[in-house]
Design a protein around this motif. Structure first.
Motif, PDB file in Angstrom:
ATOM      1  N   PRO A  13       5.801 -31.533  23.204  1.00 37.31           N
ATOM      2  CA  PRO A  13       5.959 -32.812  23.911  1.00 37.31           C
ATOM      3  C   PRO A  13       7.434 -33.076  24.197  1.00 37.31           C
ATOM      4  N   ASP A  14       8.059 -32.225  24.964  1.00 35.02           N
ATOM      5  CA  ASP A  14       9.510 -32.329  25.151  1.00 35.02           C
ATOM      6  C   ASP A  14       9.916 -31.983  26.579  1.00 35.02           C
ATOM      7  N   MET A  15      11.198 -32.090  26.820  1.00 36.83           N
ATOM      8  CA  MET A  15      11.775 -31.834  28.149  1.00 36.83           C
ATOM      9  C   MET A  15      11.438 -30.428  28.662  1.00 36.83           C
ATOM     10  N   PHE A  16      11.482 -29.434  27.779  1.00 39.92           N
ATOM     11  CA  PHE A  16      11.219 -28.060  28.227  1.00 39.92           C
ATOM     12  C   PHE A  16       9.743 -27.884  28.605  1.00 39.92           C
ATOM     13  N   GLY A  17       8.866 -28.589  27.890  1.00 39.78           N
ATOM     14  CA  GLY A  17       7.444 -28.524  28.236  1.00 39.78           C
ATOM     15  C   GLY A  17       7.214 -29.091  29.638  1.00 39.78           C
ATOM     16  N   GLU A  18       7.878 -30.222  29.918  1.00 40.37           N
ATOM     17  CA  GLU A  18       7.746 -30.829  31.255  1.00 40.37           C
ATOM     18  C   GLU A  18       8.297 -29.887  32.331  1.00 40.37           C
ATOM     19  N   THR A  19       9.416 -29.248  32.012  1.00 32.82           N
ATOM     20  CA  THR A  19      10.027 -28.309  32.967  1.00 32.82           C
ATOM     21  C   THR A  19       9.078 -27.149  33.249  1.00 32.82           C
ATOM     22  N   ALA A  20       8.434 -26.655  32.190  1.00 29.89           N
ATOM     23  CA  ALA A  20       7.516 -25.519  32.356  1.00 29.89           C
ATOM     24  C   ALA A  20       6.321 -25.923  33.222  1.00 29.89           C
ATOM     25  N   LEU A  21       5.752 -27.097  32.949  1.00 32.25           N
ATOM     26  CA  LEU A  21       4.585 -27.542  33.740  1.00 32.25           C
ATOM     27  C   LEU A  21       4.950 -27.700  35.211  1.00 32.25           C
ATOM     28  N   LYS A  22       6.114 -28.279  35.463  1.00 27.68           N
ATOM     29  CA  LYS A  22       6.565 -28.494  36.848  1.00 27.68           C
ATOM     30  C   LYS A  22       6.718 -27.134  37.544  1.00 27.68           C
ATOM     31  N   ALA A  23       7.321 -26.178  36.842  1.00 27.81           N
ATOM     32  CA  ALA A  23       7.535 -24.849  37.447  1.00 27.81           C
ATOM     33  C   ALA A  23       6.199 -24.161  37.714  1.00 27.81           C
ATOM     34  N   LEU A  24       5.265 -24.271  36.779  1.00 30.03           N
ATOM     35  CA  LEU A  24       3.950 -23.642  36.971  1.00 30.03           C
ATOM     36  C   LEU A  24       3.218 -24.275  38.149  1.00 30.03           C
ATOM     37  N   ASN A  25       3.308 -25.611  38.256  1.00 30.16           N
ATOM     38  CA  ASN A  25       2.677 -26.295  39.396  1.00 30.16           C
ATOM     39  C   ASN A  25       3.264 -25.808  40.710  1.00 30.16           C
ATOM     40  N   GLU A  26       4.586 -25.676  40.746  1.00 32.88           N
ATOM     41  CA  GLU A  26       5.240 -25.216  41.987  1.00 32.88           C
ATOM     42  C   GLU A  26       4.806 -23.805  42.358  1.00 32.88           C
ATOM     43  N   LEU A  27       4.461 -22.999  41.328  1.00 34.41           N
ATOM     44  CA  LEU A  27       4.039 -21.612  41.578  1.00 34.41           C
ATOM     45  C   LEU A  27       2.524 -21.489  41.761  1.00 34.41           C
TER      46      LEU A  27
END
Ligand code: ADP
Length: 305
Positions: free
Chosen positions: A62-76
């Motif tokens: 539940p952290d900043m890196f988790g949000e970053t990963a989800l955003k990147a996966l969505n973009e891909l």
């Protein structure tokens, strides 16, 4: 066709400097990159870029890196509905130092990836049961991976296992008999069989040793030297595709994504290995991990060249 990838999700923080720091030293570097990594993610992105229906199953914190990963996966365009947020563990990271000779040193903190357990298999069981191919690696606990493997195999699917990062303690025969296809590189083959292959004959011997321990198909990745494969009925060697390799990061992950795509597509083992080798080779012509994975059009062009 549908492919499930049960594996790691990391954020990679890569620093670039003239040289790597010595213990106790602080160094001024040149620049850094922050991006999506983890073998699970890389293999899922490789499948999606080829056009396969793909599910990624994993954990973030539940952290900043988790949000970053989800955003990147969505973009891909990687579906994220089976990526669970773990309240007790941090998102996995890899801190990577690269020097001017492209030598690197890496610290991986598995975090939420290493907290994956049977409960994740249970909550995603419908996905596993519906998958033609399951891709596994060694950045999540093997025990959970094997539970998912059992579900996939009971429903008639196949399991491709990449024994990477190399398991220093080796692998029990009980693990090898619960998967369908193993895809080690030279180093991993050396650790698993006691024979580090550098040519076709040695790869054939190592594959025979692996198959004797219970895995039906062994595919030995020899980097720029090609790929050897062996099953009960087929064996062969795929010569390397000629490319200008500039970055081999995630070549193995793109290979495995391509192998899953081609097998799910109904191709024979030899055709699927050739398809996968083209994916691996193409990925070395671009920098980065997930960003280097090829499209189906690029792979088809290379296979027909
Ligand atoms: P890993 O990343 O697991 O160590 P490899 O380096 O063996 O895997 O790369 C995976 C596959 O990608 C190889 O088996 C080969 O098919 C392809 N590949 C990698 N490097 C090259 C290269 N320099 N030229 C052509 N193909 C390559």
């Amino acid at each position: 066709m549908s492919i499930a990838v049960f594996g790691s999700i990391n954020i990679d923080l890569t620093t670039y400097a003239k040289r790597l720091p010595a213990p106790g030293e602080t160094l001024h570097g040149d620049t850094y990159g922050l991006g999506l990594g983890g073998k699970g993610c890389n293999q899922a992105v490789a499948c999606v870029k080829l056009g396969a229906q793909t599910a990624m199953i994993g954990r973030i914190g539940p952290d900043m890196f988790g949000e970053t990963a989800l955003k990147a996966l969505n973009e891909l365009n990687v579906p994220t509905d089976h990526i669970y947020s773990d309240p007790d563990n941090k998102t996995g990271i890899a801190v990577i130092g690269v020097d001017e000779k492209a030598e690197n040193c890496i610290t991986v903190i598995g975090g939420a990836n290493m907290a994956i357990d049977e409960s994740d298999v249970v909550r995603s069981q419908a996905v596993f049961k519906a998958s033609d191919i399951l891709l596994l690696q060694l950045e999540i606990p093997m025990q959970a991976g094997l539970k998912a493997a059992a579900l996939v195999r009971e429903a008639g699917g196949r399991v491709i296992f990449d024994p990477a990062p190399a398991p220093a303690e080796g692998l029990a025969d009980a693990v090898l008999s619960q998967i369908d296809i193993i895809t080690p590189n030279e180093t991993e083959t050396g650790l698993l069989t006691g024979l580090r292959p550098s040519n076709r004959a040695e790869a054939a011997e190592a594959a025979t040793r692996l198959r004797a321990r219970g895995v039906p198909v062994a595919i030995i990745k020899l980097g720029a030297h090609g790929v050897y494969f062996q099953s009960a009925t087929e064996e062969g060697f795929v010569e390397p595709f000629k490319v200008e390799a500039i970055d081999t990061v995630a070549a193995g992950d793109c290979f495995n994504g391509g192998l899953a795509y081609a097998l799910a597509d109904g191709q024979s083992l030899s055709d699927a290995v050739r398809f996968a080798a083209a994916c691996g080779a193409l990925s070395t012509t671009k920098r980065g991990a997930s960003s280097a994975a090829p499209t189906l059009a690029e792979v088809t062009a290379m296979l027909n060249a």
